[in-house]
Scaffold this active site. Structure first.
Site, PDB file in Angstrom:
ATOM      1  N   LEU A  77      22.033  12.189   3.891  1.00 33.20           N
ATOM      2  CA  LEU A  77      22.696  11.101   2.814  1.00 33.20           C
ATOM      3  C   LEU A  77      21.479  10.852   1.554  1.00 33.20           C
ATOM      4  CD1 LEU A  77      24.758   9.582   1.775  1.00 33.20           C
ATOM      5  CD2 LEU A  77      24.039   7.636   3.299  1.00 33.20           C
TER       6      LEU A  77
ATOM      7  N   GLY B 165      -8.254  -1.192  -1.608  1.00 30.29           N
ATOM      8  CA  GLY B 165      -8.506  -0.046  -0.867  1.00 30.29           C
ATOM      9  C   GLY B 165      -8.317   1.082  -1.218  1.00 30.29           C
TER      10      GLY B 165
ATOM     11  N   ASP C 288      -6.754  -4.824   7.135  1.00 28.02           N
ATOM     12  CA  ASP C 288      -5.321  -5.274   6.210  1.00 28.02           C
ATOM     13  C   ASP C 288      -4.536  -5.900   7.323  1.00 28.02           C
ATOM     14  OD1 ASP C 288      -6.175  -4.599   3.710  1.00 28.02           O
ATOM     15  OD2 ASP C 288      -5.739  -2.487   4.245  1.00 28.02           O
TER      16      ASP C 288
ATOM     17  N   GLU D 119       5.633 -11.033   8.688  1.00 30.52           N
ATOM     18  CA  GLU D 119       6.850 -10.390   8.905  1.00 30.52           C
ATOM     19  C   GLU D 119       7.078 -10.428  10.667  1.00 30.52           C
ATOM     20  OE1 GLU D 119       6.827  -6.586   6.683  1.00 30.52           O
ATOM     21  OE2 GLU D 119       7.171  -5.736   8.918  1.00 30.52           O
TER      22      GLU D 119
ATOM     23  N   HIS E 106       2.413  -3.392  -9.106  1.00 26.63           N
ATOM     24  CA  HIS E 106       4.088  -2.876  -8.771  1.00 26.63           C
ATOM     25  C   HIS E 106       4.512  -2.369 -10.200  1.00 26.63           C
ATOM     26  CE1 HIS E 106       3.892  -4.105  -4.658  1.00 26.63           C
ATOM     27  NE2 HIS E 106       3.473  -5.289  -5.009  1.00 26.63           N
TER      28      HIS E 106
HETATM   29  N1  GLN Z   1      -5.651  -0.939   2.059  1.00 31.48           N
HETATM   30  C1  GLN Z   1      -4.359  -0.945   1.652  1.00 31.48           C
HETATM   31  C2  GLN Z   1      -4.178  -0.202   0.503  1.00 31.48           C
HETATM   32  O1  GLN Z   1      -4.970  -0.419  -0.576  1.00 31.48           O
HETATM   33  C3  GLN Z   1      -3.321  -1.948   1.940  1.00 31.48           C
HETATM   34  C4  GLN Z   1      -1.885  -1.732   1.694  1.00 31.48           C
HETATM   35  C5  GLN Z   1      -0.858  -2.784   1.744  1.00 31.48           C
HETATM   36  O2  GLN Z   1      -1.413  -3.866   1.754  1.00 31.48           O
HETATM   37  N2  GLN Z   1       0.138  -2.683   2.076  1.00 31.48           N
HETATM   38  O3  GLN Z   1      -3.161   0.864   0.074  1.00 31.48           O
END
Ligand code: GLN
Ligand code: ZN
Length: 765
Positions: free
Chosen positions: A19, A443, A610, A616, A705
């Site tokens: 799919l 990172g 991290d 969640e 983003h």
């Molecule tokens: N250290 C990771 C990065 O920079 C953190 C990613 C995340 O917070 N989802 O990609």
């Protein structure tokens, strides 16, 4: 005696992710709508056939969706925000535009919001209601699927998200703003009328049962919502179709009386997560109702202990007779499709697992056993199941004395840094010698096509390990050089060598396994393949040290070591079910603790752990929060607290709500926390300000983003807002999250501006 067997839903993506491929081909214009619909129809037919072959009494219709089943329902009910209505588009293209903000045809518009479905990793499209929302029925697609299944000779049960859960999961939005909670309930009378018409249409098409999913009955519900359940379901009562009210993901607790008493024909409950409620349900279930017992775990991939489940069902079977139905705990959407495909898992481990297709067999086997009607072949399957469980229980691959002894020996001191933050901060200031408003990144740097290609070649065996390592070192060197040129203060190595922040660590830890086809839908056409934690977790050797040591050797500036925290490693995996999650989490924490110590010994003075999945992991019920937060915080501390005072521990979380967990966040006692704030205008910092959060914070000022390059002024302005809430001496300047999904052409100017902003801020004081 025979018991009805069914499933609440089945994976739709296809055993080979057919799919996903079809939908993406359609988006790319490689196939047309007719071809897409044909492929979807073939998949549905195959999935119904699997249900029939397994011996289920119904096939489930309504669990199919090109993108998301909640979005299907929104479109069916005419809940289509105005911005998607102007250009008259094909039904399917409107659907994709709502999900993605764009489609092969039609103008772009802001996509609908997407969020996690309860405590799963599945994301649904949030229904977006107008304050004057009316509901207009467009049930053709669903009715068409019913007809398809009927034409294939199947007995059909339709599944729908129930009206209250649908409403609860949505938002009333006026002029771009979300209105208060009460406004949603105002829409209920109209919504119920629409559901009434829909159920009537299903009845007219000879559908005998409709399953209305109301998992919000496993949440803490306001009184008004409980009341609304009563009135709504009374209104639906007289419709000529049998209704199964399905609750899952948790226990009913204070909603038990309500759930048991609603005027429907059957109730499904999650006896994997709330086994203890069975006696009370049996006592209170009216004698006209069916009870669907969810006894096979729909959220995990382990074989069910059939004997244990049989004995749980014993009393229920005696009391209910044919009114007992047997099912998985929830839709099987949340587990991979078919274990039979896993040709590279070793036989022993594979023998402990069950994916969706296998879970159907477990359900029918259980029903036969409870009825005392196992035939010769089934008796063999039963014995094989029990043997598999026994082998898992005894396996030395799972139970490692040294891991358990080490965990048992953990004492209070191991959760404590040597000195409190104030003293550590002094030591770190001296050692690191950073300016005010120090700059850093989260990172990862861009994962370029070259990096991905090198990894593919290495995995395929066409690139030698030595060549792969040297290619990654080149990437690291480039990344370090770029950061120096940008004049960033605390550098990172860029994570080029990591495919995924969880998989990368899982692959190096003992107790983890990886499947080839264990895909689970995450959102739309996106699937994830979570690792399987099957045994005691241990770190055979250092995981990140050589990369970090190399990166540090290239620069005189501090190089941050980068680790994925224990809670995130746990949260994004299928976790063993033979011990409490918290115990597995602490084992991972101990492995990471060793890594922290080794990084320190290799001359790394700043280490980031991290924890993007920290929030969640919160349980669905508030009453369960404190226990979770205790072990989640402890696990983080167990990883971090081995660090000496001079070593600066960072953590990172990429979401926005901290208000209700701020105490726990402070309790992590990370020297620095970096968070996502750029889109919320620093309002998120209010929680930290109110709490007098004592340590350092890096509120993100660059929204990674978006492809947009933030301006210097904009970032200065955001940081000024931050400085009004948090003392400047404790502020860092950094992006919202890692940069791996961006391109260098975007990252370089954005970081140039970010460093510029920090310099302007320093000049002001
Ligand atoms: N250290 C990771 C990065 O920079 C953190 C990613 C995340 O917070 N989802 O990609
Ligand atoms: Zn992040």
């Amino acid at each position: 005696m025979s018991y009805t067997v069914h499933t609440l839903g089945y994976p739709r993506i296809g055993a080979q992710r057919e799919l996903k491929k079809a939908v993406e081909a359609y988006w790319a214009g490689q196939i047309n709508q007719t071809e897409l619909e044909q492929q979807a129809q073939a998949l549905r037919a195959r999935h119904w056939q699997e249900q029939q072959q397994a011996g289920l009494d119904f096939v489930t219709v309504g669990d199919f969706a090109f993108y998301d089943q909640v979005l299907n329902l929104s479109q069916l009910l005419g809940v289509i925000p105005a911005r998607f209505q102007d250009a008259p588009a094909e039904e399917l293209d409107t659907y994709f535009r709502m999900a993605r903000g764009r489609a092969p045809t039609g103008q772009p518009a802001a996509a609908c919001e997407m969020t996690k479905w309860f405590d799963t990793n599945y994301h649904y499209i949030v229904p977006e209601f107008d304050p004057a929302q009316s509901f207009t029925l467009a049930p053709q697609r669903l009715l068409g699927e019913v007809a398809e299944a009927q034409a294939l000779g199947h007995r059909v049960k339709v599944t729908l998200v129930g009206p209250l859960t649908y409403l609860w999961q949505g938002k009333v939005i006026a002029q771009g703003k979300t209105l208060a909670e009460a406004d949603r309930l105002a829409l209920l009378p109209d919504l119920i009328a629409a559901y009434g018409k829909l159920l009537q249409a299903l009845a007219e098409q000879q559908v005998e049962w409709v399953q209305l999913d109301e998992p919000i009955l496993a949440l803490d519900l306001p009184q008004a919502w409980k009341q609304a359940f009563e009135t709504s379901y009374h209104q639906l009562q007289s419709l000529p179709i049998k209704k199964l009210l399905a609750v899952y993901f948790g226990s009913l607790q204070d909603n038990l009386g309500l759930a048991v008493g609603l005027p429907v024909d059957g109730l499904h409950v999650d006896l994997v997560r709330a086994e203890q409620e069975l006696p009370a349900i049996l006592d209170r279930l009216p004698s006209y109702k069916v009870l669907s017992a969810g006894v096979v775990d729909g959220r995990n991939i382990w074989k069910t202990d059939l004997a244990a489940r049989q004995s749980l069902l014993h009393t229920a079977a005696e009391r209910l007779g044919e009114r007992l139905w047997i099912a998985p705990s929830c839709s099987l959407l949340h587990v991979p499709h078919d274990l039979a495909q896993e040709d590279q898992l070793d036989a022993e481990l594979k023998n402990w697992l069950a994916f969706a297709r296998q879970k159907l067999d477990e359900v029918t086997l259980l029903a036969a056993a409870v009825a005392g009607q196992l035939n010769a072949e089934q008796r063999q399957q039963w014995a094989a199941n029990q043997a598999a469980l026994a082998s898992r229980q005894a396996s030395t691959r799972i139970h490692k004395a040294q891991v358990q002894e080490r965990l048992a020996a953990v004492d209070a001191a191991m959760y404590q840094r040597t000195s409190p933050y104030v003293l550590r901060a002094k030591a770190q200031k001296q050692a690191l010698n950073l300016p005010l408003y120090p700059t850093t990144t989260i990172g990862s740097f861009p994962q370029t096509p070259e990096i991905r290609q090198a990894r593919r070649d290495f995995k395929a065996g066409t690139l030698s390990e030595a060549d792969y390592i040297s290619a990654m070192k080149q990437e690291i060197a480039y990344c370090v050089q770029q950061q120096e040129a940008l004049d960033i203060d605390v550098l990172v190595h860029g994570e080029a060598e990591r495919n995924d922040m969880v998989e990368y660590f899982g692959e190096q830890l003992a107790g983890y396994a990886f499947t080839r086809f264990g895909w689970v839908q995450s959102y739309g056409s996106r699937c994830v393949k979570p690792p399987v934690i099957y045994g005691d977790v241990e770190r055979p050797q250092a995981m990140t040290v050589e990369w970090s040591r190399y990166a540090q050797s290239l620069t005189a500036r501090p190089m941050k070591g980068m680790l994925t925290g224990p809670v995130t490693c746990l949260q994004w995996a299928f976790v063993r079910d033979d011990q409490p999650r918290e115990q597995t989490c602490r084992q991972i924490a101990l492995a990471l603790r060793d890594e922290v110590r080794d990084l320190e010994a290799a001359g790394i003075n700043v280490i980031q752990i991290d924890e993007p999945a920290f929030r969640e992991g919160l349980p669905l019920r508030q009453a369960d929060w404190p226990a979770y937060l205790r072990w989640a915080v402890d696990s983080f501390r167990l990883s971090a607290a081995v660090a000496q005072d001079v070593t600066q521990i960072h953590t990172h979380m990429c979401y926005s709500e901290f208000n209700d967990i701020i105490e726990a966040i402070a309790d992590l006692d990370a020297d620095v926390i970096t968070i996502e704030t750029s889109r919320s205008n620093m309002e998120l910092l209010d929680a930290f300000e109110r709490f007098d959060y004592p340590n350092e914070i890096g509120p993100g000022v660059y929204d990674i983003h978006s492809p947009n390059i933030p301006s210097v002024e904009w970032m200065v302005d955001l940081m000024a807002k931050a400085a009004a809430k948090i003392p400047a001496e404790r502020l860092w300047v950094n992006p919202d999250c890692g940069l791996k999904t961006r391109r260098w052409e975007e990252v370089t100017p954005a970081l140039e501006a970010l460093v510029q902003a920090a310099k302007q801020l320093r000049a002001r004081v």
